[in-house]
Design a protein around this motif. Structure first.
Motif, PDB file in Angstrom:
ATOM      1  N   ASN A 200      56.617  66.928  29.197  1.00 37.06           N
ATOM      2  CA  ASN A 200      56.973  66.548  30.569  1.00 37.06           C
ATOM      3  C   ASN A 200      57.505  67.721  31.374  1.00 37.06           C
ATOM      4  N   ILE A 201      58.036  68.730  30.679  1.00 32.89           N
ATOM      5  CA  ILE A 201      58.562  69.897  31.396  1.00 32.89           C
ATOM      6  C   ILE A 201      57.456  70.564  32.204  1.00 32.89           C
ATOM      7  N   TYR A 202      56.235  70.532  31.659  1.00 35.98           N
ATOM      8  CA  TYR A 202      55.123  71.166  32.360  1.00 35.98           C
ATOM      9  C   TYR A 202      54.688  70.384  33.590  1.00 35.98           C
ATOM     10  N   ASN A 203      55.291  69.201  33.792  1.00 37.00           N
ATOM     11  CA  ASN A 203      54.956  68.389  34.965  1.00 37.00           C
ATOM     12  C   ASN A 203      55.856  68.686  36.157  1.00 37.00           C
ATOM     13  N   ILE A 204      56.857  69.530  35.954  1.00 38.67           N
ATOM     14  CA  ILE A 204      57.757  69.868  37.072  1.00 38.67           C
ATOM     15  C   ILE A 204      57.053  70.918  37.923  1.00 38.67           C
ATOM     16  N   SER A 205      56.269  70.468  38.843  1.00 35.90           N
ATOM     17  CA  SER A 205      55.430  71.379  39.627  1.00 35.90           C
ATOM     18  C   SER A 205      56.236  72.296  40.537  1.00 35.90           C
ATOM     19  N   THR A 206      57.518  71.975  40.757  1.00 36.17           N
ATOM     20  CA  THR A 206      58.350  72.804  41.626  1.00 36.17           C
ATOM     21  C   THR A 206      59.004  73.963  40.871  1.00 36.17           C
ATOM     22  N   LEU A 207      58.884  73.974  39.558  1.00 37.07           N
ATOM     23  CA  LEU A 207      59.602  74.945  38.736  1.00 37.07           C
ATOM     24  C   LEU A 207      59.108  76.365  39.012  1.00 37.07           C
ATOM     25  N   LYS A 208      60.074  77.279  39.252  1.00 40.40           N
ATOM     26  CA  LYS A 208      59.759  78.688  39.503  1.00 40.40           C
ATOM     27  C   LYS A 208      60.265  79.607  38.389  1.00 40.40           C
ATOM     28  N   TYR A 209      61.390  79.247  37.802  1.00 38.37           N
ATOM     29  CA  TYR A 209      61.988  80.101  36.775  1.00 38.37           C
ATOM     30  C   TYR A 209      62.360  79.246  35.573  1.00 38.37           C
ATOM     31  N   ASN A 211      63.730  79.811  31.720  1.00 35.78           N
ATOM     32  CA  ASN A 211      64.281  80.761  30.750  1.00 35.78           C
ATOM     33  C   ASN A 211      64.831  79.985  29.560  1.00 35.78           C
ATOM     34  N   MET A 212      64.158  80.127  28.410  1.00 40.46           N
ATOM     35  CA  MET A 212      64.569  79.421  27.200  1.00 40.46           C
ATOM     36  C   MET A 212      64.818  80.395  26.052  1.00 40.46           C
ATOM     37  N   THR A 213      65.057  81.659  26.365  1.00 40.99           N
ATOM     38  CA  THR A 213      65.195  82.691  25.348  1.00 40.99           C
ATOM     39  C   THR A 213      66.419  82.470  24.462  1.00 40.99           C
ATOM     40  N   ARG A 214      66.328  82.998  23.246  1.00 39.06           N
ATOM     41  CA  ARG A 214      67.427  83.011  22.274  1.00 39.06           C
ATOM     42  C   ARG A 214      67.921  81.603  21.937  1.00 39.06           C
ATOM     43  N   ASN A 215      66.998  80.786  21.441  1.00 39.36           N
ATOM     44  CA  ASN A 215      67.325  79.469  20.905  1.00 39.36           C
ATOM     45  C   ASN A 215      66.571  79.302  19.582  1.00 39.36           C
ATOM     46  N   PHE A 216      66.346  78.082  19.189  1.00 39.19           N
ATOM     47  CA  PHE A 216      65.626  77.802  17.948  1.00 39.19           C
ATOM     48  C   PHE A 216      64.425  76.898  18.204  1.00 39.19           C
ATOM     49  N   PHE A 217      63.813  77.078  19.359  1.00 40.08           N
ATOM     50  CA  PHE A 217      62.643  76.275  19.688  1.00 40.08           C
ATOM     51  C   PHE A 217      61.477  76.657  18.782  1.00 40.08           C
ATOM     52  N   GLU A 218      60.612  75.682  18.555  1.00 40.69           N
ATOM     53  CA  GLU A 218      59.446  75.898  17.706  1.00 40.69           C
ATOM     54  C   GLU A 218      58.258  75.170  18.306  1.00 40.69           C
ATOM     55  N   GLY A 219      57.165  75.173  17.547  1.00 41.58           N
ATOM     56  CA  GLY A 219      55.966  74.534  18.057  1.00 41.58           C
ATOM     57  C   GLY A 219      55.101  75.511  18.835  1.00 41.58           C
ATOM     58  N   THR A 220      54.157  74.995  19.580  1.00 37.88           N
ATOM     59  CA  THR A 220      53.214  75.819  20.332  1.00 37.88           C
ATOM     60  C   THR A 220      53.428  75.656  21.829  1.00 37.88           C
ATOM     61  N   ILE A 221      52.768  76.531  22.573  1.00 40.41           N
ATOM     62  CA  ILE A 221      52.790  76.428  24.031  1.00 40.41           C
ATOM     63  C   ILE A 221      51.553  75.647  24.462  1.00 40.41           C
ATOM     64  N   SER A 222      51.777  74.588  25.186  1.00 40.74           N
ATOM     65  CA  SER A 222      50.664  73.750  25.632  1.00 40.74           C
ATOM     66  C   SER A 222      49.890  74.439  26.753  1.00 40.74           C
ATOM     67  N   SER A 223      48.596  74.168  26.802  1.00 43.19           N
ATOM     68  CA  SER A 223      47.788  74.690  27.913  1.00 43.19           C
ATOM     69  C   SER A 223      48.203  74.073  29.238  1.00 43.19           C
ATOM     70  N   ASN A 224      49.019  73.001  29.174  1.00 38.98           N
ATOM     71  CA  ASN A 224      49.531  72.381  30.405  1.00 38.98           C
ATOM     72  C   ASN A 224      50.493  73.294  31.154  1.00 38.98           C
ATOM     73  N   VAL A 225      50.851  74.418  30.528  1.00 38.57           N
ATOM     74  CA  VAL A 225      51.731  75.354  31.216  1.00 38.57           C
ATOM     75  C   VAL A 225      51.101  75.824  32.520  1.00 38.57           C
ATOM     76  N   ALA A 226      49.783  75.764  32.604  1.00 42.75           N
ATOM     77  CA  ALA A 226      49.095  76.172  33.833  1.00 42.75           C
ATOM     78  C   ALA A 226      49.397  75.240  34.996  1.00 42.75           C
ATOM     79  N   HIS A 227      49.962  74.043  34.715  1.00 44.26           N
ATOM     80  CA  HIS A 227      50.314  73.107  35.786  1.00 44.26           C
ATOM     81  C   HIS A 227      51.529  73.582  36.574  1.00 44.26           C
ATOM     82  N   LEU A 228      52.261  74.530  36.017  1.00 38.86           N
ATOM     83  CA  LEU A 228      53.432  75.066  36.730  1.00 38.86           C
ATOM     84  C   LEU A 228      52.950  76.112  37.730  1.00 38.86           C
ATOM     85  N   VAL A 229      52.335  75.648  38.776  1.00 39.78           N
ATOM     86  CA  VAL A 229      51.613  76.529  39.697  1.00 39.78           C
ATOM     87  C   VAL A 229      52.540  77.442  40.488  1.00 39.78           C
TER      88      VAL A 229
END
Length: 687
Positions: A200-209, A211-229
């Motif tokens: 759902n994060i990739y659905n926030i079309s208003t998102l400009k910045y 930053n999730m660095t230095r955590n313990f996130f895992e998994g893959t990056i969805s191709s839906n990242v392109a929705h963050l226009v």
């Protein structure tokens, strides 16, 4: 509790329909009855403060008015923030818009910004925050907040900027946050968050910045990242993401920074192989950082399409192939890091076109040839050290740091500058200083001798040591005062051996002589970092100690040599001159060798002192030879000493000297003096 019942609120009975009861009932809806009836909770304290201690209660008299109701909730929640995060234990009675870190609209009615970054806040976020419907900015960065992110944060539908980075939050990112359609900034960096990034994060079309660095996130990056226009910065570095990075991430035309450093991404670099794959590339992209991953491909030629790129880092991966010549078309590039990969061949000459390039890191590869294709960058690290990664030694005169195959590095100091001499070594520099020093010293001594002779002043008024004592009565150096061919041979052999040892140390002190150098690589440039760690702990204290030790030990020989040169001029004696030059030369070589060798190998003050003491032993070699001769032929040594003793006195033509000269034990060793002396003048000149 029934609505018609009278209840005890904050120590007083509150009847149904009273202002106190209305406030209590409203707050119960968001905080619950248990929290508001427990005197130990912050909710209870905040509610009682509003009921009993607030001077301006008129705004909360009618709870059926939505404006009054929101004003009540806003004041209550701001009070909770202060109490729960330990900003203060005493709440102010004035309007919350004037509290520290609280900012309201122009009418000072609605709180639209809370900025308590770096205030040392503790505790957790609470679900009541979701009631701040008109809050636009929430900045709680650089504190000590913990716990999980409450899903009610997603209810702040006006929130545009959320900064909760550099805290101790844990758990996952609530899926509900994908409904925050006004959010432009989401900073959750430097926490202990885990799990995957909600789709759902990739659905926030208003998102400009983001930053999730230095955590313990895992998994893959969805191709839906392109929705963050509208996305301009995506930073997922220092996590545990895996898989292939979708090429579609470069469809975001406004993207300026793509930072995926220090994860476990595999596959190819997310760049299309064909330039026609995208109609428009992100021309505003200035930072592309893929370092410390597991990318295994070569660098695609389509890298040239990212014309706005200023920083390109793909270090510490498994890149193969060659450095593409297309990199030379990135005119805006200021930093290039391709270190610790498996790149081969030579550095393309096209990089010379990058006039703005100031920081280049190419070490840890298998590159060959000459690296002087970049015009004097501010920082330039290559594999120009020894031993080399490849059989062919990598050459680079403009590099600032050279590394070897052992991942050890050293500063590539500029060559010693000497007139008409290119790439001067410590040996060349020592010879230059020695020549200048000897020339100046001889000039001063000769001038002093001539002046003193003219005015009738004698050096012996200050120093009455004779030539034997000045050359060293326990040293073979005083053999230069004798007419013995064997004695002069011993002196020449001793001097040659001492100077050869000094030259050996000087040669191994040269960084340019890499294959035979003792130079210690005192830097470590880790594969997961750009900056190098310096293990050189030498301080001015160590170098001052070196100077004092050398001066205390060697200065007497310099003074003795100067006096001998002075007397050689007064008495026109070649032998005294040779004795003086010998003392000064050996001493100056010892000092300079100690300095240059310590520059090459010393990493601490104690090493400086230890190395200098070892080198000082070589200056005593003439005394060791003297001791050896004493045990082999003490009688001959005694006769040589007597002849040396009478030499200067014989030049002075005193009665006592004449008697000494006539002794039989001296005469037996002075046959054909003129022949022997002429021979050794010739040998000394040739040497």
């Amino acid at each position: 509790i029934g609505h018609c019942d009278s209840i005890e609120i904050c120590g007083d009975n509150a009847a149904a329909g009273s202002r106190e009861r209305d406030i209590f009932d409203r707050l119960v809806k968001i905080s619950g009855i248990e929290s508001l009836t427990d005197p130990h909770t912050e909710e209870y304290k905040a509610a009682c403060w509003i009921i009993n201690e607030n001077n301006d209660m008129t705004g909360f008299s009618d709870m059926t008015n939505e404006i009054n109701y929101y004003a009540l909730l806003q004041r209550y929640i701001v009070a909770l923030i202060y109490l729960k995060t330990k900003v203060t234990d005493v709440l102010r009675s004035d309007q919350e818009c004037f509290w520290e870190g609280i900012y309201c609209n122009e009418d000072n009615v609605t709180v639209n910004k809370i900025d308590l970054a770096g205030k040392g806040l503790t505790g957790t976020l609470f679900h009541e925050l979701g009631e701040l419907k008109f809050l636009q900015v929430l900045n709680l960065e650089e504190n000590k907040l913990g716990g999980e992110i409450p899903l009610e944060v997603a209810n702040m539908w006006s929130l545009e900027e959320l900064y909760i980075g550099d805290n101790n939050f844990e758990g996952t990112i609530p899926t509900e946050m994908g409904q925050m359609n006004s959010l432009t900034v989401l900073y959750v960096h430097t926490n202990s968050l885990s799990g995957t990034v909600p789709l759902n994060i990739y659905n926030i079309s208003t998102l400009k910045y983001l930053n999730m660095t230095r955590n313990f996130f895992e998994g893959t990056i969805s191709s839906n990242v392109a929705h963050l226009v509208l996305l301009e910065k995506l930073d997922l570095s220092f996590n545990f993401f895996t898989g292939v990075v979708p090429v579609d991430v470069l469809r975001i035309s406004r993207l300026k920074e793509l930072i995926l450093q220090s994860n476990e991404f595999t596959g190819s670099i997310p760049l299309p192989k064909k330039s026609t794959y995208f109609q428009d590339y992100p021309k505003q992209l200035t930072r592309l950082i893929f370092g410390d991953n597991k990318f295994e491909s070569s660098i695609p030629n389509t890298i040239e399409k990212l014309t706005g790129l200023k920083e390109l880092r793909i270090d510490n991966n498994r890149l193969t192939g060659v450095i593409p010549t297309q990199l030379g078309r990135l005119k805006q590039l200021t930093m290039l890091s391709l270190s610790y990969n498996e790149l081969k061949s030579s550095i393309p000459s096209e990089l010379k076109n990058l006039k703005k390039l100031s920081r280049v890191y190419l070490h840890g590869n298998q590159l060959t040839g000459n690296a002087d294709v970049i015009d004097f960058p501010q920082e330039y690290i290559t594999d120009c050290g020894y031993p080399s990664v490849t059989r062919e030694l990598f050459e680079c005169s403009v590099c600032t740091i050279c590394c070897n195959s052992l991942e050890e590095c050293v500063k590539n100091e500029l060559p010693y500058e000497l007139p008409y001499v290119e790439d001067a070594s410590p040996r060349d520099y020592t010879l230059f200083i020695w020549g200048v020093f000897i020339g100046v010293l001889v000039l001063c001594c000769v001038s002093a001798a001539l002046v003193s002779k003219k005015i009738g002043w004698e050096m012996k008024q200050i120093c009455n040591l004779d030539a034997l004592e000045l050359c060293g009565s326990d040293s073979v150096y005083h053999f230069v005062l004798c007419d013995s061919i064997l004695g002069w041979t011993i002196v020449l052999a001793t001097i040659m051996f001492q100077l050869s040892l000094f030259v050996l140390f000087l040669q191994t002190s040269s960084f340019n002589n890499k294959a035979n150098s003792d130079w210690v690589y005192g830097l470590r440039c880790p594969s997961n970092r750009l900056d190098c760690e310096d293990y050189n702990d030498t301080t001015p204290r160590g170098w001052i100690s070196l100077f004092l030790i050398m001066a205390a030990y060697l200065m007497k020989d310099v003074i003795k040599g100067a006096i001998l040169i002075y007397r050689a001029t007064r008495l026109v004696s070649f032998r005294l001159f040779v004795g003086g030059i010998t003392l000064v030369s050996v001493t100056s070589f010892a000092f300079l060798t100690s300095y240059f060798y310590n520059q090459a190998i010393a990493l601490s003050d104690t090493e400086i002192i230890t190395n200098s003491l070892i080198l000082l032993f070589m200056t005593d070699f003439d005394e060791w030879v003297y001791q050896l001769i004493f045990f082999v032929s003490s009688n001959w040594l005694e006769k040589m000493s007597k002849e040396a003793l009478c030499y200067e006195r014989r030049l002075d033509n005193t009665e006592e000297d004449a008697l000494i000269v006539q002794q039989d034990d001296v005469d037996s060793f002075t046959e054909e003096p003129s022949t022997n002396l002429s021979l050794f003048k010739y040998l000394w000149f040739v040497w």
